[in-house]
Write a protein that holds these residues in place. Structure first.
Motif, PDB file in Angstrom:
ATOM      1  N   GLN A 195      35.373  70.489  37.704  1.00  0.00           N
ATOM      2  CA  GLN A 195      35.467  69.050  37.439  1.00  0.00           C
ATOM      3  C   GLN A 195      36.353  68.463  38.525  1.00  0.00           C
ATOM      4  N   LEU A 196      36.026  67.248  38.944  1.00  0.00           N
ATOM      5  CA  LEU A 196      36.768  66.586  40.011  1.00  0.00           C
ATOM      6  C   LEU A 196      37.307  65.274  39.484  1.00  0.00           C
ATOM      7  N   ASP A 197      38.618  65.078  39.602  1.00  0.00           N
ATOM      8  CA  ASP A 197      39.251  63.857  39.126  1.00  0.00           C
ATOM      9  C   ASP A 197      40.147  63.316  40.239  1.00  0.00           C
ATOM     10  N   LYS A 198      39.607  62.365  41.004  1.00  0.00           N
ATOM     11  CA  LYS A 198      40.318  61.756  42.129  1.00  0.00           C
ATOM     12  C   LYS A 198      40.759  62.834  43.118  1.00  0.00           C
ATOM     13  N   ASP A 199      42.053  63.085  43.259  1.00  0.00           N
ATOM     14  CA  ASP A 199      42.530  64.065  44.239  1.00  0.00           C
ATOM     15  C   ASP A 199      42.890  65.400  43.605  1.00  0.00           C
ATOM     16  N   VAL A 200      42.307  65.699  42.439  1.00  0.00           N
ATOM     17  CA  VAL A 200      42.558  66.969  41.767  1.00  0.00           C
ATOM     18  C   VAL A 200      41.225  67.628  41.422  1.00  0.00           C
ATOM     19  N   LEU A 201      41.081  68.900  41.787  1.00  0.00           N
ATOM     20  CA  LEU A 201      39.894  69.677  41.450  1.00  0.00           C
ATOM     21  C   LEU A 201      40.281  70.714  40.395  1.00  0.00           C
ATOM     22  N   PHE A 202      39.523  70.764  39.306  1.00  0.00           N
ATOM     23  CA  PHE A 202      39.748  71.730  38.235  1.00  0.00           C
ATOM     24  C   PHE A 202      38.680  72.811  38.341  1.00  0.00           C
ATOM     25  N   LEU A 203      39.108  74.070  38.347  1.00  0.00           N
ATOM     26  CA  LEU A 203      38.206  75.205  38.526  1.00  0.00           C
ATOM     27  C   LEU A 203      38.508  76.260  37.471  1.00  0.00           C
ATOM     28  N   SER A 204      37.470  76.665  36.724  1.00  0.00           N
ATOM     29  CA  SER A 204      37.642  77.739  35.745  1.00  0.00           C
ATOM     30  C   SER A 204      37.374  79.081  36.411  1.00  0.00           C
ATOM     31  N   GLN A 205      38.278  80.036  36.167  1.00  0.00           N
ATOM     32  CA  GLN A 205      38.148  81.402  36.662  1.00  0.00           C
ATOM     33  C   GLN A 205      38.529  82.332  35.522  1.00  0.00           C
ATOM     34  N   ALA A 206      37.523  83.038  34.979  1.00  0.00           N
ATOM     35  CA  ALA A 206      37.734  83.909  33.813  1.00  0.00           C
ATOM     36  C   ALA A 206      38.283  83.070  32.661  1.00  0.00           C
ATOM     37  N   ALA A 207      39.461  83.433  32.117  1.00  0.00           N
ATOM     38  CA  ALA A 207      39.987  82.754  30.925  1.00  0.00           C
ATOM     39  C   ALA A 207      40.867  81.562  31.264  1.00  0.00           C
ATOM     40  N   ASN A 208      41.079  81.280  32.534  1.00  0.00           N
ATOM     41  CA  ASN A 208      41.995  80.207  32.922  1.00  0.00           C
ATOM     42  C   ASN A 208      41.269  79.090  33.665  1.00  0.00           C
ATOM     43  N   ILE A 209      41.883  77.906  33.624  1.00  0.00           N
ATOM     44  CA  ILE A 209      41.411  76.757  34.391  1.00  0.00           C
ATOM     45  C   ILE A 209      42.567  76.303  35.268  1.00  0.00           C
ATOM     46  N   GLY A 210      42.367  76.319  36.576  1.00  0.00           N
ATOM     47  CA  GLY A 210      43.411  75.914  37.504  1.00  0.00           C
ATOM     48  C   GLY A 210      43.180  74.518  38.027  1.00  0.00           C
ATOM     49  N   ALA A 211      44.259  73.759  38.197  1.00  0.00           N
ATOM     50  CA  ALA A 211      44.206  72.409  38.763  1.00  0.00           C
ATOM     51  C   ALA A 211      44.758  72.454  40.186  1.00  0.00           C
ATOM     52  N   TYR A 212      43.936  72.066  41.166  1.00  0.00           N
ATOM     53  CA  TYR A 212      44.301  72.142  42.576  1.00  0.00           C
ATOM     54  C   TYR A 212      44.335  70.740  43.185  1.00  0.00           C
ATOM     55  N   TYR A 213      45.394  70.463  43.932  1.00  0.00           N
ATOM     56  CA  TYR A 213      45.430  69.217  44.683  1.00  0.00           C
ATOM     57  C   TYR A 213      44.445  69.295  45.852  1.00  0.00           C
ATOM     58  N   VAL A 214      43.738  68.181  46.078  1.00  0.00           N
ATOM     59  CA  VAL A 214      42.846  68.062  47.232  1.00  0.00           C
ATOM     60  C   VAL A 214      43.536  67.176  48.261  1.00  0.00           C
TER      61      VAL A 214
END
Length: 389
Positions: A100-119
């Motif tokens: 999921q992409l929300d403005k300057d943050v990309l959310f990525l699910s990997q296995a049991a976790n979801i990480g929020a990354y700054y773009v």
């Protein structure tokens, strides 16, 4: 009288007859003309005709903070397939990631976790490590959705977790006894679908399902209508029933089935509402279809076939002319112009030796992100074209 001394409405009318190249040349005449030509009002008509400029079918502007002239520049690269490719993230274990992409943050699910990354705004690259991790599932995250206040995820453990984006508050919704394949949420309403052959309706502030809809097949995809009064549901199509139907939220009735000529196993894997009456779907039958829910009987009004007869795992639209799709072989992402039947551009993101589906893709005005089994790819379309300077 000089040209720029004309009344604004007259000047707008004159400029409406020019193409983007002529407007760009005119902006070089003088400072006054440059300021006038660079106004969004001058470029709005042209922007509506290009792909992914942020102007939707009803005139809504998705990216009001970016000048329209700049977006038209980038839009030409989308249409021509001019981009710079990069691998943003890699991981060793094969996964079924979701984005999921929300403005300057990309959310990525990997296995049991979801990480929020700054773009990074300048480069479009992701921060190497997530600044926040959402966890709590006992199995892999299958799907998740973002709202303004919450991140809602469904996992292979049958749980639905509601994470507050403003605090550490976590709510668990229990009801499904098998993996949650899909979910959607709008205005406090949550719809989920599972391998256990049920769809459930939840309120955001309640831990128990409001209603349960038993189905004859596994539920692969759901999408809530912008009106909030109905939702679309796609199933695996393993029974002799249409895999795509529209349900009324309050009456819990199937309003209609969309289409009837599906071969067995032609399940619907992803769907997007572009308006209350316009629905796009894709799946195992290798087609993207556009449905007009105002028609009776309900039939698709347009369809686009994947040239290599591959399953389509995901789609996204720009709200106007463009569709992006991800297929099941060799990480192929395709760009489609709704006004044409053939594929406009395609990008193969995985190698011939290591084939992976594109499980999810998301795009902004300038970048496209595609999640494969072991990599996250980014395509940067900001290279300057020749016709606008």
């Amino acid at each position: 009288m000089l040209l720029f001394q004309l009344p604004d409405d007259v000047l707008y009318h004159i400029l409406s007859h020019l193409d983007c190249r002529s407007l760009s040349r005119l902006s070089l005449v003088c400072k006054s003309m440059h300021r006038f030509v660079n106004r969004d009002a001058v470029w709005r008509r042209i922007a509506k005709e290009f792909l992914n400029t942020g102007i939707t079918w009803n005139g809504t502007d998705i990216y009001p903070h970016i000048p329209l002239k700049e977006r038209v520049k980038i839009a030409q690269n989308w249409g021509k397939g001019v981009c710079k490719r990069a691998v943003s993230l890699k991981w060793k274990t094969k996964l079924l990631p979701w984005l999921q992409l929300d403005k300057d943050v990309l959310f990525l699910s990997q296995a049991a976790n979801i990480g929020a990354y700054y773009v990074h705004q300048d480069s479009g690259r992701l921060q190497r490590n997530p600044f926040e991790i959402y966890s709590g599932h006992n199995g892999d995250v299958c799907r998740f959705v973002l709202t303004d206040s919450h991140l809602i995820s469904g996992g292979s453990d049958g749980k639905i977790l509601v994470h507050s984006r403003a605090s550490d508050m976590l709510t668990e919704l229990s009801g499904h006894n098998q993996e949650v394949n899909c979910l959607d949420s709008k205005a406090g309403l949550i719809i989920s679908g599972s391998r256990d052959r049920t769809a459930r309706i939840w309120n955001l502030n309640s831990s128990c399902p409001r209603d349960t809809i038993p189905m004859c097949d596994r539920v692969w995809s759901v999408a809530i209508s912008p009106t909030l009064s109905s939702f679309a549901m796609g199933t695996a199509c393993c029974e002799n029933l249409s895999p795509l139907c529209i349900w009324d939220v309050e009456r819990l009735e199937c309003v209609c089935n969309l289409g009837s000529e599906y071969r067995r196993g032609a399940g619907v894997l992803d769907m997007v509402f572009e308006s209350p009456f316009k629905l796009f779907t894709c799946g195992y039958d290798t087609f993207i279809r556009q449905w007009d829910l105002r028609l009776s009987p309900q039939k698709f009004v347009m369809e686009w076939e994947e040239p290599h007869d591959s399953t389509l795992y995901c789609i996204q639209t720009d709200g106007n002319h463009m569709i992006a799709s991800g297929s099941s072989y060799y990480g192929v992402v395709r760009l489609w112009d709704k006004r044409k039947t053939e594929c406009l551009q395609f990008f193969q993101l995985s190698s011939d030796l290591v084939s992976s589906p594109v499980y999810c893709l998301r795009f902004s005005s300038s970048h496209l992100y595609a999640a494969l089994a072991t990599t996250l790819h980014s395509l940067d379309f900001r290279r300057s074209p020749i016709c606008i300077r």
